[in-house]
Structure formats: structure tokens, C-alpha cells
Design an enzyme around this catalytic site. Structure first.
Site, PDB file in Angstrom:
ATOM      1  N   CYS A  86     -29.084  46.231   2.642  1.00 35.58           N
ATOM      2  CA  CYS A  86     -28.291  45.323   1.801  1.00 35.58           C
ATOM      3  C   CYS A  86     -28.074  43.975   2.495  1.00 35.58           C
ATOM      4  O   CYS A  86     -29.025  43.203   2.619  1.00 35.58           O
ATOM      5  CB  CYS A  86     -26.992  46.009   1.403  1.00 35.58           C
ATOM      6  SG  CYS A  86     -26.303  45.288  -0.087  1.00 35.58           S
ATOM      7  N   HIS A 177     -27.741  51.491  -0.067  1.00 31.78           N
ATOM      8  CA  HIS A 177     -27.061  52.037   1.120  1.00 31.78           C
ATOM      9  C   HIS A 177     -27.313  53.537   1.269  1.00 31.78           C
ATOM     10  O   HIS A 177     -26.494  54.341   0.822  1.00 31.78           O
ATOM     11  CB  HIS A 177     -25.548  51.845   0.972  1.00 31.78           C
ATOM     12  CG  HIS A 177     -25.098  50.436   1.061  1.00 31.78           C
ATOM     13  ND1 HIS A 177     -24.672  49.863   2.234  1.00 31.78           N
ATOM     14  CD2 HIS A 177     -25.001  49.481   0.115  1.00 31.78           C
ATOM     15  CE1 HIS A 177     -24.324  48.612   2.018  1.00 31.78           C
ATOM     16  NE2 HIS A 177     -24.514  48.349   0.735  1.00 31.78           N
ATOM     17  N   GLU A 179     -26.831  55.286   3.753  1.00 25.26           N
ATOM     18  CA  GLU A 179     -25.773  55.855   4.621  1.00 25.26           C
ATOM     19  C   GLU A 179     -24.528  56.229   3.816  1.00 25.26           C
ATOM     20  O   GLU A 179     -23.644  56.890   4.351  1.00 25.26           O
ATOM     21  CB  GLU A 179     -25.430  54.878   5.755  1.00 25.26           C
ATOM     22  CG  GLU A 179     -24.543  53.701   5.400  1.00 25.26           C
ATOM     23  CD  GLU A 179     -25.239  52.587   4.612  1.00 25.26           C
ATOM     24  OE1 GLU A 179     -26.402  52.757   4.192  1.00 25.26           O
ATOM     25  OE2 GLU A 179     -24.593  51.542   4.401  1.00 25.26           O
TER      26      GLU A 179
HETATM   27  N1  GLN Z   1     -23.145  40.908  -1.407  1.00 26.93           N
HETATM   28  C1  GLN Z   1     -23.298  41.003   0.020  1.00 26.93           C
HETATM   29  C2  GLN Z   1     -23.939  39.744   0.581  1.00 26.93           C
HETATM   30  O1  GLN Z   1     -24.459  38.940  -0.142  1.00 26.93           O
HETATM   31  C3  GLN Z   1     -24.118  42.225   0.419  1.00 26.93           C
HETATM   32  C4  GLN Z   1     -23.385  43.469   0.011  1.00 26.93           C
HETATM   33  C5  GLN Z   1     -23.712  44.681   0.816  1.00 26.93           C
HETATM   34  O2  GLN Z   1     -24.178  44.615   1.952  1.00 26.93           O
HETATM   35  N2  GLN Z   1     -23.361  45.811   0.254  1.00 26.93           N
HETATM   36  O3  GLN Z   1     -23.916  39.588   1.762  1.00 26.93           O
END
Ligand code: GLN
Length: 222
Positions: A86, A177, A179
Site C-alpha cells: 500500500c 494488506h 498482513e
Molecule cells: N492512502 C495512503 C497513502 O496515500 C495509503 C494507505 C495505506 O497504506 N493503507 O499514503
């Protein structure tokens, strides 16, 4: 030399902000030695490093403040494998729609917050045949989309109008994610990419004893 203490065969989890403990827990469930990484010196000898989800602007500032951006690039040049989940995928991308890239190490274009607000977070299941034979549960939290992958990048999980997981020879990126689910499949996949031997087959690696981490468990607030 104590090889484990020096980091050989160990996967680090960048511990500046975001979902650190859940990654450490998943690696340990697989029997993989894992440790948090807060300082550049702690990268020495690691087989791999996970850059967790969190908030990419915050993480990129902390990386610069602690000189970890340069140190991670150097360790990568020396053979360190990387996995960004992410926000971590945002930091590793070579291009970021409308923003400057951070580490810029994998040839993908990401679009941040591409599903909408935090309220548009969701869960689903999908098959990533290179990673597991069975569908894997996926959790997306204000996720980015990978909107383009360059020539040397393999798509592991294509979705309707974006890519959810991809890799090149040294870097894995997932916009979701693993995890935060009971599945160990992506952690097993990354550990093997790091050259570590991990027990288990090609199934989704769902751990029956897994329960959501304490921050997701609201029962004690009732
Ligand atoms: N929206 C976050 C960003 O732009 C990422 C979200 C996440 O890691 N779950 O950094």
C-alpha cells in the site's frame, strides 16, 4: 560471526509509521526471523525489507529525516529485496500520478487514494496463481492503484482497471494488506523471493488461529 544477529536470513520491517507489528507477526508465523528497522545501520545483512502501509507522505518525510531513503537505495543496490504494501508500494514506484516519486525503484505508475476516501476501503478475494493455488483474501485500505507496469515488471494480480500486485526481480508491490488477513501466502512468497526456505505448500496459507490485531478488535471497548 553470529549470522542471525548480523541479519542474514532475516527480513526487516521498516518501523517508522504504519502497520509494522502485523507484518512481523505474519513472518514469525511462517518461522521467518524478522525484526523492526528504525535506523540505517539496522539494514545491514538483511535478506529483505518490507515497507508497510501507513501514510506515504509521512513515511517519505521520515525516510528523508533519518537518511533511510539513501540507505535503502544503497542496500537495494547491494542485493536487498523489497516489498511495499500500500503506502510502501507508493514509495517504491518510479512514477506517482500528480506527485514526486520517493524511492522510485520499480517501474510502475501508481495513483494514490484511487478508490476514494477511507470509507471506500473494502475486502475481497482473488486468485494470484503465481502466489497461491487458492483465492487469497485481500484488504484494501484507502489504497492506491497500480495503473501501469513497465516491461521488466510481472503482473501478479490484474484487476478490472488496475493492477493489485506486481514484481520485478528484486521488488514486490501489493496495493492491499496481506498482513491484515489470515493468509500467509504473500509473506511466504516474499520470503522465498528473498532466498529463504519456508515450510508450506502453495495454498492460501490461511492460519486458523489468526485473529485481527488488537487495534481491529473493538470487543474490549464495548
Ligand atoms: N492512502 C495512503 C497513502 O496515500 C495509503 C494507505 C495505506 O497504506 N493503507 O499514503
Amino acid at each position: 560471526m553470529d549470522h542471525a544477529a548480523a541479519g542474514f536470513g532475516v527480513i526487516g520491517v521498516l518501523d517508522l509509521q504504519g502497520g509494522v507489528q502485523e507484518h512481523l507477526d505474519h513472518l514469525r508465523r511462517l518461522g521467518v526471523a524478522a525484526r523492526p528497522v528504525k535506523r540505517a545501520a539496522e539494514l545491514a545483512g538483511l535478506a529483505g525489507l518490507i515497507i508497510p502501509g501507513g501514510e506515504s507522505t509521512c513515511l517519505s518525510r521520515l525516510l528523508a529525516i533519518f537518511g533511510l531513503d539513501r540507505a535503502i537505495r544503497q542496500a537495494y543496490d547491494g542485493g536487498l529485496k523489497l516489498w511495499g504494501t500500500c503506502a510502501g508500494a507508493i514509495l517504491l514506484a518510479r512514477e506517482n500520478v500528480g506527485e514526486m516519486p520517493c524511492l522510485g525503484l520499480i517501474d510502475i505508475v501508481v495513483s494514490r487514494n484511487a478508490f476514494g476516501s477511507q470509507l471506500d476501503s473494502f475486502q475481497c478475494e482473488a486468485l494470484a496463481p503465481a502466489v497461491a493455488r487458492e483465492p487469497i483474501p485481500l484488504t484494501f485500505i484507502r489504497a492506491p492503484k497500480i495503473v501501469r507496469a513497465g516491461e521488466g515488471v510481472r503482473v501478479l494480480l490484474p484487476m478490472a482497471d488496475y493492477i493489485a500486485a506486481a514484481e520485478d526481480d528484486r521488488i514486490l508491490v501489493t496495493v492491499f494488506h496481506p498482513e491484515l488477513t489470515p493468509s500467509l501466502a504473500f509473506h511466504r512468497y516474499f520470503a522465498r523471493k528473498c532466498g529463504l526456505s519456508v515450510a508450506g505448500g502453495d495454498d492460501a496459507g490461511v492460519d486458523p488461529d489468526w485473529t485481527p490485531h488488537s487495534w481491529m478488535d473493538f470487543s474490549h471497548h464495548v
